[in-house]
Design an enzyme around this catalytic site. Structure first.
Site, PDB file in Angstrom:
ATOM      1  N   GLN A   1      -4.993  -4.652   6.964  1.00 54.55           N
ATOM      2  CA  GLN A   1      -6.030  -5.527   6.406  1.00 54.55           C
ATOM      3  C   GLN A   1      -6.019  -6.889   7.078  1.00 54.55           C
ATOM      4  O   GLN A   1      -6.741  -7.804   6.644  1.00 54.55           O
ATOM      5  CB  GLN A   1      -5.788  -5.675   4.886  1.00 54.55           C
ATOM      6  CG  GLN A   1      -6.926  -6.334   4.100  1.00 54.55           C
ATOM      7  CD  GLN A   1      -8.251  -5.597   4.214  1.00 54.55           C
ATOM      8  OE1 GLN A   1      -8.291  -4.369   4.240  1.00 54.55           O
ATOM      9  NE2 GLN A   1      -9.352  -6.336   4.307  1.00 54.55           N
TER      10      GLN A   1
ATOM     11  N   ASP B   1       2.743  -4.352   7.865  1.00 51.65           N
ATOM     12  CA  ASP B   1       1.539  -3.524   7.730  1.00 51.65           C
ATOM     13  C   ASP B   1       0.335  -4.451   7.919  1.00 51.65           C
ATOM     14  O   ASP B   1       0.026  -5.256   7.035  1.00 51.65           O
ATOM     15  CB  ASP B   1       1.549  -2.873   6.343  1.00 51.65           C
ATOM     16  CG  ASP B   1       0.197  -2.278   5.965  1.00 51.65           C
ATOM     17  OD1 ASP B   1       0.124  -1.694   4.866  1.00 51.65           O
ATOM     18  OD2 ASP B   1      -0.780  -2.381   6.743  1.00 51.65           O
TER      19      ASP B   1
ATOM     20  N   CYS C   1      -4.794   2.592  -3.547  1.00 55.51           N
ATOM     21  CA  CYS C   1      -3.488   3.052  -3.043  1.00 55.51           C
ATOM     22  C   CYS C   1      -2.390   2.013  -3.293  1.00 55.51           C
ATOM     23  O   CYS C   1      -1.501   1.808  -2.455  1.00 55.51           O
ATOM     24  CB  CYS C   1      -3.563   3.409  -1.560  1.00 55.51           C
ATOM     25  SG  CYS C   1      -4.752   4.675  -1.177  1.00 55.51           S
TER      26      CYS C   1
ATOM     27  N   LYS D   1     -10.706   0.408  10.330  1.00 56.87           N
ATOM     28  CA  LYS D   1     -10.891  -0.810   9.521  1.00 56.87           C
ATOM     29  C   LYS D   1     -11.313  -2.009  10.358  1.00 56.87           C
ATOM     30  O   LYS D   1     -11.453  -3.116   9.848  1.00 56.87           O
ATOM     31  CB  LYS D   1      -9.601  -1.125   8.745  1.00 56.87           C
ATOM     32  CG  LYS D   1      -9.391  -0.193   7.566  1.00 56.87           C
ATOM     33  CD  LYS D   1      -8.053  -0.401   6.890  1.00 56.87           C
ATOM     34  CE  LYS D   1      -7.888  -1.745   6.281  1.00 56.87           C
ATOM     35  NZ  LYS D   1      -8.006  -1.729   4.796  1.00 56.87           N
TER      36      LYS D   1
ATOM     37  N   HIS E   1       0.873  -1.177   0.000  1.00 56.43           N
ATOM     38  CA  HIS E   1       0.000   0.000   0.000  1.00 56.43           C
ATOM     39  C   HIS E   1       0.915   1.233   0.000  1.00 56.43           C
ATOM     40  O   HIS E   1       2.023   1.201   0.524  1.00 56.43           O
ATOM     41  CB  HIS E   1      -0.860  -0.051   1.262  1.00 56.43           C
ATOM     42  CG  HIS E   1      -1.890   1.020   1.370  1.00 56.43           C
ATOM     43  ND1 HIS E   1      -1.588   2.310   1.746  1.00 56.43           N
ATOM     44  CD2 HIS E   1      -3.236   1.005   1.176  1.00 56.43           C
ATOM     45  CE1 HIS E   1      -2.705   3.032   1.770  1.00 56.43           C
ATOM     46  NE2 HIS E   1      -3.709   2.263   1.435  1.00 56.43           N
TER      47      HIS E   1
HETATM   48  C1  LIG Z   1      -3.026  -2.726   3.575  1.00 58.40           C
HETATM   49  C2  LIG Z   1      -3.253  -1.294   3.963  1.00 58.40           C
HETATM   50  N1  LIG Z   1      -2.209  -0.578   4.433  1.00 58.40           N
HETATM   51  C3  LIG Z   1      -2.358   0.713   4.817  1.00 58.40           C
HETATM   52  C4  LIG Z   1      -3.587   1.337   4.730  1.00 58.40           C
HETATM   53  C5  LIG Z   1      -3.707   2.795   5.168  1.00 58.40           C
HETATM   54  O1  LIG Z   1      -4.559   2.866   6.270  1.00 58.40           O
HETATM   55  P1  LIG Z   1      -5.016   4.319   6.759  1.00 58.40           P
HETATM   56  O2  LIG Z   1      -5.686   4.949   5.584  1.00 58.40           O
HETATM   57  O3  LIG Z   1      -5.947   4.059   7.913  1.00 58.40           O
HETATM   58  O4  LIG Z   1      -3.731   5.016   7.159  1.00 58.40           O
HETATM   59  C6  LIG Z   1      -4.706   0.634   4.248  1.00 58.40           C
HETATM   60  C7  LIG Z   1      -6.059   1.315   4.160  1.00 58.40           C
HETATM   61  N2  LIG Z   1      -6.928   0.764   3.198  1.00 58.40           N
HETATM   62  C8  LIG Z   1      -7.324   1.673   2.185  1.00 58.40           C
HETATM   63  C9  LIG Z   1      -8.174   2.818   2.677  1.00 58.40           C
HETATM   64  O5  LIG Z   1      -9.120   3.026   1.575  1.00 58.40           O
HETATM   65  N3  LIG Z   1      -9.106   1.922   0.723  1.00 58.40           N
HETATM   66  C10 LIG Z   1      -8.131   1.050   1.090  1.00 58.40           C
HETATM   67  O6  LIG Z   1      -7.933  -0.060   0.632  1.00 58.40           O
HETATM   68  C11 LIG Z   1      -4.538  -0.704   3.856  1.00 58.40           C
HETATM   69  O7  LIG Z   1      -5.578  -1.430   3.392  1.00 58.40           O
END
Ligand SMILES: Cc1ncc(COP(=O)(O)O)c(CN[C@@H]2CONC2=O)c1O
Length: 409
Positions: free
Chosen positions: A204, A201, A367, A227, A124
């Site tokens: 998820q 990380d 992302c 989440k 991400h």
């Molecule tokens: C694997 C992963 N890492 C980091 C993040 C970043 O988290 P924060 O936004 O809370 O800092 C997300 C958020 N998931 C994103 C948020 O919107 N869609 C997604 O898949 C994620 O799914």
């Protein structure tokens, strides 16, 4: 582990009763953010109604109570993820800030030319962009562990990438785009064999399965409250205590100090050293309530429920014949989400038609733009599940896809 009681759980989420154009919402965008159950909302409301005060132990009852609630939330998180204690649990704004904390506080001071940062191709942006930029600023190099055609990590390539020049590995536990569950304990062991740190990380993963950070043996582990049925505005950085003790803070102010003179300052004990200013107190109360809520259901039960829905969705989408699904086939390597594209319809158009049916999915790069470049697509659609979703909702997703196909045929 026995099935969870979806109908009873759904009664905790009034938002799921919402209707658009007389159609009940089908919320399948949980990887973006999950919904918030009444017990979490009530806990935060009650905090503001009856306990609100600033922390750092002001000399009155309300501040004592607010301070205890805020500190206790750290203990609850430590217990939930198997950390040693509150000293290893830093509250941040979100996973993104947790990654930045280590990149600035450790990375800027420890990385230099010749050092290597190892990432994966499915990272991400919270991890990928952060470590890419810190490497650029420090002269360190970045290497990416390849994924194979099934969206799994190529572990042979991982063993090639992680060497004695590796300073830190930053890897996602569960991909928010592919659903792939990575072997994070094995990756961490590889990093440690080369005296490198391991940052996982878990954004998820923590919401969707049991996570024991000591079993993984990660040096750092990050996730977000929003989440996992909790509020926005709070995330967690888990760090091994000896590392956090050695790290200098990168955000300064009140609450994180021990002694301040006109010449210099010393720092508070962990975790407060990394929590400057007035913290997100109500969100900490909400996060604790979210953990209580999820643990009452049972993390194993949540994992099974999501994997069953993902398997059902995978099979129904595969049966359509014109849907490209990304990531591993259903099983232990796939978590509760499905990323896909419909051959004849752009993901954004698909999501828009889903929306006409009150079906909420995400379309875009999630992302993970470099991953989408690797997949050869600009965007993908993603259905992601949580404790309140049902097989009937998967059927509604597929029916809406059939409608999209007709419209664009
Ligand atoms: C694997 C992963 N890492 C980091 C993040 C970043 O988290 P924060 O936004 O809370 O800092 C997300 C958020 N998931 C994103 C948020 O919107 N869609 C997604 O898949 C994620 O799914």
């Amino acid at each position: 582990v026995g099935a969870l009681d979806v109908e009873r759980i759904r009664s905790d989420f009034p938002i799921l009763e919402r209707e658009f154009d007389d159609q009940q919402v089908v919320y399948l965008d949980n990887a973006a953010t999950t919904q918030t159950p009444d017990p979490v909302v009530d806990a935060m409301s009650d905090y503001y109604r009856y306990t609100n005060s600033n922390v750092h132990r002001g000399i009155h009852h309300l501040s004592q109570e607010a301070s205890e609630a805020y500190e206790r939330a750290h203990d609850r998180v430590a217990e939930f993820i198997g950390a040693g204690g509150r000293e290893e649990v830093i509250f941040t704004k979100n996973t993104t800030e947790s990654e930045n904390l280590v990149a600035y506080s450790w990375g800027l001071n420890e990385l230099g030319p010749g050092d290597e940062v190892v990432l994966t191709e499915m990272e991400h942006h919270a991890s990928l962009v952060t470590w890419q930029q810190i490497a650029n600023q420090t002269g360190a190099d970045v290497k990416y562990i390849r994924i194979d055609e099934d969206g799994r990590l190529d572990m042979d390539h991982a063993r090639e990438c992680i060497t004695d020049d590796t300073a830190i590995l930053s890897a996602v536990h569960v991909s928010n785009t592919l659903g792939t569950v990575n072997p994070v304990a094995e990756l961490t062991e590889l990093a440690h064999e080369h005296d490198a740190l391991s940052f996982i990380d878990g954004a998820q993963a923590v919401p969707n399965r049991p996570v024991d950070v000591e079993a993984i043996d990660a040096d750092f582990y990050a996730f977000s409250g929003h989440k996992m049925a909790g509020p926005t505005g709070i995330g967690v950085l888990y760090g091994k205590q000896h590392l956090l003790e050695e790290m200098e803070p990168y955000l300064y102010g009140g609450g994180m100090i021990r002694k301040v003179t006109f010449e210099d300052s010393t720092w508070a004990d962990l975790p407060w050293k990394f929590e400057p200013g007035t913290p997100q107190i109500a969100e900490a109360v909400g996060l604790e309530a979210a953990i209580d809520y999820l643990e009452e259901i049972g993390m194993e039960r949540i994992q099974s429920h999501e994997e069953e829905l993902a398997e059902y969705a995978y099979e129904r989408l595969e049966a359509e014949g014109d849907v490209e699904i990304y990531g591993p086939e259903p099983g232990p390597d796939r978590s509760g989400l499905v990323g896909f594209n419909l051959e004849s319809v752009h993901a954004h158009d698909l999501a828009s038609i889903m929306n006409d049916h009150a079906v909420a999915i995400r379309a875009g790069d999630h992302c993970t733009q470099p991953l989408h470049d690797k997949l050869g697509v600009a965007a993908s659609a993603r259905a992601s599940f949580y404790v309140y979703n049902t097989r009937e909702e998967v059927d509604k997703l597929v029916a809406a896809i059939d409608d999209a196909r007709q419209l664009f045929a």
